[in-house]
Each structure stands twice: as structure tokens, then as C-alpha cells.
Design a protein around this motif. Structure first.
Motif, short mmCIF file in Angstrom:
data_model
loop_
_atom_site.label_atom_id
_atom_site.label_comp_id
_atom_site.label_asym_id
_atom_site.label_seq_id
_atom_site.Cartn_x
_atom_site.Cartn_y
_atom_site.Cartn_z
N ASP A 1 0.74 -1.28 0.16
CA ASP A 1 0.23 0.03 -0.04
C ASP A 1 0.84 1.36 -0.15
N ALA A 2 0.84 2.04 -1.05
CA ALA A 2 1.71 3.22 -1.25
C ALA A 2 1.30 4.16 -0.08
N PRO B 1 2.89 12.21 0.05
CA PRO B 1 3.28 13.78 -0.75
C PRO B 1 1.82 13.93 -1.44
N GLU B 2 1.31 14.99 -1.43
CA GLU B 2 0.44 15.29 -2.63
C GLU B 2 0.84 15.34 -3.95
N GLY B 3 0.12 14.56 -4.74
CA GLY B 3 0.54 14.36 -6.17
C GLY B 3 1.28 13.11 -6.47
N ARG B 4 1.70 12.36 -5.32
CA ARG B 4 2.35 11.21 -5.81
C ARG B 4 1.83 9.99 -6.25
N VAL C 1 11.96 4.59 7.73
CA VAL C 1 11.88 5.77 8.63
C VAL C 1 12.92 6.64 8.31
N LYS C 2 14.13 6.16 8.03
CA LYS C 2 15.24 7.19 7.83
C LYS C 2 15.21 7.71 6.39
N PHE C 3 14.60 6.80 5.45
CA PHE C 3 14.44 7.54 4.13
C PHE C 3 13.25 8.28 4.19
N PHE C 4 12.15 8.43 4.67
CA PHE C 4 11.34 9.53 4.84
C PHE C 4 11.65 10.75 5.54
N PRO D 1 9.83 14.29 -3.25
CA PRO D 1 8.76 13.53 -2.68
C PRO D 1 8.08 12.84 -3.78
N LEU D 2 8.12 13.13 -4.97
CA LEU D 2 7.25 12.75 -5.92
C LEU D 2 7.72 11.38 -6.50
#
Length: 312
Positions: free
Chosen positions: A87-88, A96-99, A236-239, A247-248
Motif C-alpha cells: 500500500d503506497a 506527498p500530495e501528487g505522488r 523511517v530514515k528514508f522518509f 517527494p514525488l
């Protein structure tokens, strides 16, 4: 003997089944797809659980087109089948909006964390790896290893190229008599040339090892494998560090995560060399060559026309 699970990363399959979905394109006269051959080779090698990583929107169709048929085969051979959904929006941060792009192979494997309680291997759904890779991987998985000693089926670069354009591969730097990887570098636009192999004008060793996303992770029966904790902490580190910069399009990829841990000497990766030729449909033009390659394997007796008939 220790249990072994095969994770098949199939969340990239399109939401509509049929023509144009490369993972579902038949590769033989009986209508088998590449995934069928991987499952055959895994069962033959000794894997006793298959986990499909899919998306929720294709779950029903996937089970009807692929899962139900494979479950019937696996039941005959005492192999479990399970499903999980990537699940994305299942992320340790705000979406992120638009992802629209999924988060990559790292998140795909992490989606299966509650279904894995043994040593396991992870593969792509649409790559043909060959019997040797599954035999070697299974043999490695049933042995004892340190928690962060993992393995990788090492393919020879020249055996993984397309005749129809550039490909992306994880180029491996190896040491210890070519037995251990010390770095993995995601390299794009790798192409054959009249002089050898190159990527954007830089010559590459055609005999060198590359990653084709066939990884092995140790574990004990009844316990979550240690690598799942690595994946969770890394996500977590990636985010925190990577997603804000892009973000996209940022992706949480296994080769990049593993390459980083290798450089920090937090992990070891054993190369399991295979000289089988990789098949895959990177370009539409690859399809004909893949079909011909499987026809040749059947002609040589490597596989039966009734694919699963030779399983004991």
C-alpha cells in the motif's frame, strides 16, 4: 530442515489484466508466464512457502488469473501460499500530495513482515532467473548465518542485457576471491556495444557480477527475520532524509539500502554465482526472444511442456 519462503514482488502488475501487462505475457505454448517458471524452480529446489506481494486493487483478479492455479499446484507439494498487499500509503510519514509512483522494492518486502517467520528470498515477478540460482539460494538459506550476513544470486552482466536498448542493473564490486560484495551501484543505460558493454560511454566488465534483485535473508523458524528490522528502521530514515528532497519520485530500493549498509560495514553479502542466462521483457521487442528461449529450454528437456508435471 529449516523452512524457506519465497517472496515474489508482483505489486507492479497493472490494474487491468490482459495484453500489454508484461508480467502476464505468455512465454510458452501452454500459456505459462515467467512467474510460473520461478515458482516451479523454487518448489523443485525445496522452498515450502510462496508469498505474493501485490496491490489491493488487483487482489481479486490476481487470485483468479494466477493465484488459484498456483495454489492448486502448491497444495500437491505441501507448499503454503499467502498474499500481502503493498500500500503506497502505508508509510512512516505524510503521503506527498501528487505522488502516484509506488515506493519501491524495499517497501514491497516490508509489506510481508507479518507473513515471514523463516529464512526467505525475494525476487521480481517478471524476471527468469534459472534453476541454478534457486538451488544455490535454497542451500544457502537452510544453513546457519549471522543475522546481517545476507546473500545475492550473482548474475554475469553479459547474460542480463537486452538486444533492444539500455537496462538498469546493480553493478557489484566484489572482494574475497569474488565471493563477497563490498558495494552495489545502481547503473542505468547499460548497453551492448561492438567493443563490449558500457553505460553512458563508460566501459563495464561484461564478466562482472550484477544484482537482479534475487536476495536471500537468514532467519529462524517461528521468528521474524532480522532484516525486517533493518527495513523498518531504514524506511523511517528514508522518509526523514530522502523523501523531502524528491517527494514525488523517491524510491526505497533494496540495492540502494544494501549498498549503503555495505559501505558502512553493517552487513555482508555472499555472492551465489550463476551462469544461467536471465530472461525478461524490458522492451516490447524482447518478447519474441524470451519465447524462443523458453522453447529451447523445453526442447532441451530443462522443462516439460506440462511445466509442473516433473515435480516430485
Amino acid at each position: 530442515m529449516r523452512n524457506t519462503t519465497l517472496l515474489i514482488m508482483a505489486a507492479g502488475i497493472g490494474s487491468r489484466f490482459g495484453g500489454g501487462i508484461k508480467q502476464l505475457a505468455p512465454v510458452d505454448d501452454a500459456g505459462h508466464i515467467i512467474m510460473d517458471y520461478s515458482i516451479h524452480d523454487a518448489i523443485e529446489a525445496g522452498f515450502n512457502k510462496i508469498v505474493f506481494i501485490i496491490r489491493k486493487d488487483i487482489e481479486k483478479d490476481f487470485k483468479e488469473v494466477i493465484g488459484d492455479r498456483i495454489e492448486a499446484v502448491c497444495k500437491k507439494h505441501n507448499v503454503q501460499v499467502a498474499y500481502c498487499c503493498q500500500d503506497a500509503r502505508d508509510i512512516p510519514g505524510e503521503f506527498p500530495e501528487g505522488r502516484t509512483k509506488p515506493w519501491g522494492t524495499g517497501q514491497a518486502v516490508l509489506a510481508a513482515k507479518n507473513l515471514i517467520d523463516s529464512s526467505f528470498a525475494a525476487i521480481n515477478a517478471d524476471d527468469y532467473y534459472g534453476k541454478e540460482a534457486f538451488v544455490q539460494m535454497h542451500y544457502w538459506l537452510v544453513l546457519d548465518h549471522e543475522d546481517y550476513a545476507i546473500s545475492m544470486a550473482g548474475f554475469i552482466l553479459k547474460n542480463t542485457l537486452s538486444e533492444n536498448g539500455g537496462v538498469t542493473r546493480g553493478i557489484c564490486k566484489v572482494e574475497g576471491g569474488h565471493t563477497h560484495i563490498v558495494d552495489v551501484i545502481e547503473t542505468q543505460n547499460i548497453m551492448k556495444t561492438e567493443h563490449g558493454v558500457e553505460a553512458d560511454g563508460v566501459a563495464l566488465d561484461p564478466e562482472g557480477f550484477v544484482s537482479m534483485n534475487f536476495w536471500g535473508f537468514p532467519g529462524n523458524d517461528g521468528e521474524k527475520p532480522p532484516f525486517m528490522k533493518v527495513l523498518e528502521e531504514g524506511f523511517v530514515k528514508f522518509f526523514e532524509e530522502t523523501v523531502p528532497e524528491n517527494p514525488l519520485k523517491a524510491e526505497y530500493l533494496l540495492p540502494i539500502l544494501i549498498g549503503g549498509m555495505l559501505r558502512e560495514q553493517k552487513m555482508t553479502v555472499k555472492v551465489l554465482p550463476t551462469h544461467d542466462k536471465w530472461f525478461g521483457v524490458t522492451y516490447a521487442e524482447d518478447k519474441e526472444a524470451v519465447v524462443e528461449s523458453f522453447a529451447q529450454l523445453i526442447k532441451e528437456g530443462v522443462y516439460q511442456k506440462d511445466l509442473f508435471a516433473d515435480l516430485k
